[in-house]
Design a protein around this motif. Structure first.
Motif, short mmCIF file in Angstrom:
data_model
loop_
_atom_site.label_atom_id
_atom_site.label_comp_id
_atom_site.label_asym_id
_atom_site.label_seq_id
_atom_site.Cartn_x
_atom_site.Cartn_y
_atom_site.Cartn_z
N HIS A 87 0.82 -1.22 0.00
CA HIS A 87 0.00 0.00 0.00
C HIS A 87 0.86 1.28 0.00
O HIS A 87 0.34 2.37 -0.12
N ARG A 88 2.19 1.13 0.11
CA ARG A 88 3.07 2.27 0.32
C ARG A 88 3.95 2.53 -0.89
O ARG A 88 4.30 1.61 -1.63
N ALA A 89 4.33 3.79 -1.07
CA ALA A 89 5.31 4.19 -2.08
C ALA A 89 6.14 5.32 -1.48
O ALA A 89 5.75 5.92 -0.47
N SER A 123 -1.75 3.85 -1.07
CA SER A 123 -2.53 4.79 -0.27
C SER A 123 -1.70 5.55 0.75
O SER A 123 -2.22 6.34 1.52
N LEU A 124 -0.38 5.31 0.75
CA LEU A 124 0.53 6.00 1.67
C LEU A 124 1.79 6.36 0.91
O LEU A 124 2.41 5.50 0.28
N VAL A 125 2.17 7.64 0.99
CA VAL A 125 3.41 8.09 0.37
C VAL A 125 4.31 8.62 1.48
O VAL A 125 3.86 9.41 2.32
N ALA A 140 4.43 20.15 3.64
CA ALA A 140 3.38 20.36 4.65
C ALA A 140 2.14 20.99 4.02
O ALA A 140 1.01 20.59 4.32
N SER A 141 2.34 21.94 3.10
CA SER A 141 1.20 22.59 2.44
C SER A 141 0.44 21.63 1.53
O SER A 141 -0.72 21.88 1.21
N LEU A 142 1.10 20.55 1.13
CA LEU A 142 0.47 19.53 0.29
C LEU A 142 -0.20 18.43 1.12
O LEU A 142 -0.71 17.46 0.56
N GLY A 143 -0.17 18.57 2.44
CA GLY A 143 -0.84 17.63 3.31
C GLY A 143 0.06 16.56 3.91
O GLY A 143 -0.44 15.62 4.53
N TYR A 144 1.36 16.68 3.75
CA TYR A 144 2.28 15.71 4.34
C TYR A 144 2.49 16.06 5.81
O TYR A 144 2.61 17.23 6.17
N SER A 145 2.53 15.05 6.64
CA SER A 145 2.72 15.21 8.09
C SER A 145 4.12 14.78 8.47
O SER A 145 4.66 13.82 7.91
N ILE A 146 4.66 15.46 9.46
CA ILE A 146 5.98 15.11 9.99
C ILE A 146 5.81 13.99 11.00
O ILE A 146 4.98 14.10 11.90
N CYS A 147 6.60 12.94 10.86
CA CYS A 147 6.56 11.90 11.88
C CYS A 147 7.85 11.89 12.70
O CYS A 147 7.92 11.20 13.71
N GLY A 148 8.83 12.68 12.31
CA GLY A 148 10.03 12.79 13.12
C GLY A 148 11.20 13.36 12.34
O GLY A 148 11.13 13.56 11.13
N MET A 168 8.47 12.42 6.50
CA MET A 168 7.09 12.86 6.32
C MET A 168 6.28 11.77 5.62
O MET A 168 6.85 10.89 4.95
N TYR A 169 4.96 11.87 5.75
CA TYR A 169 4.07 10.91 5.08
C TYR A 169 2.75 11.60 4.76
O TYR A 169 2.39 12.61 5.35
N LYS A 170 2.04 10.98 3.83
CA LYS A 170 0.69 11.43 3.50
C LYS A 170 -0.16 10.22 3.15
O LYS A 170 0.26 9.37 2.36
N THR A 171 -1.32 10.15 3.77
CA THR A 171 -2.30 9.13 3.43
C THR A 171 -3.14 9.68 2.29
O THR A 171 -3.69 10.77 2.39
N LEU A 172 -3.21 8.93 1.22
CA LEU A 172 -3.95 9.38 0.03
C LEU A 172 -5.41 8.99 0.11
O LEU A 172 -5.78 8.02 0.70
#
Length: 172
Positions: A87-89, A123-125, A140-148, A168-172
């Protein structure tokens, strides 16, 4: 502006332009895995030895944005994930030529990358970027979240210093 998904033959044809793009970005301070001195031959070797085999294998999607006929930017979608992560890329090597920055090139490339990910059932980048770079607030402006962040992750391409990276990651 036009975004193309490059096939192996396209990559061979566009190799010199892609090498020029990578060379210009590294010399402008982009933290994309290389440090100065960094020659054009080094840039060609990256496309030929690291990217072309993955594109041929179908495990990497290479996107380029052309402004007129010049390549203004590129990004890669790595879909070579283990069996437990279908599910990840991963977004890799977002490069925008210094002459084309602040014109929406990176934003357009990332939107197309997400489209390509969805088309392949991802579904996850995920991505990483040098902490504090201009790309961090863009993501961040594109919806990516910082995880660390990881301190001292990589050498600065120009200065003799160690830089942190932000994951960073983003759930699509």
């Amino acid at each position: 502006m036009r975004i193309d998904r490059l096939a192996p033959g396209d990559l061979e044809r566009d190799g010199p332009a892609l090498a020029d793009l990578l060379h210009a970005c590294v010399h402008a301070g982009a933290s994309v895995g290389y440090v100065l001195p960094f020659g054009r031959d080094d840039a060609m070797r990256f496309w030929r030895e690291a990217v072309l085999p993955a594109v041929r294998a179908g495990t990497r999607i290479l996107l380029v944005l052309r402004d007129a006929e010049e390549i203004a930017g590129t990004v890669q979608l790595d879909i070579d994930t283990p069996p437990n992560q279908p599910h990840r890329a991963e977004a890799r090597k977002l490069l925008v030529h210094p002459r084309h920055r602040r014109r929406g090139v990176a934003r357009a490339l990332m939107a197309e990358l997400e489209t390509a990910a969805r088309e392949r059932g991802r579904s996850l980048v995920t991505l990483d970027t040098r902490t504090g770079d201009a790309a961090e607030p863009l993501y961040a402006s594109l919806g990516y979240s910082i995880c660390g962040t990881i301190p001292g992750y990589c050498r600065d391409p120009i200065a003799d210093a160690w830089d942190a990276t932000t994951i960073m990651y983003k759930t699509l």
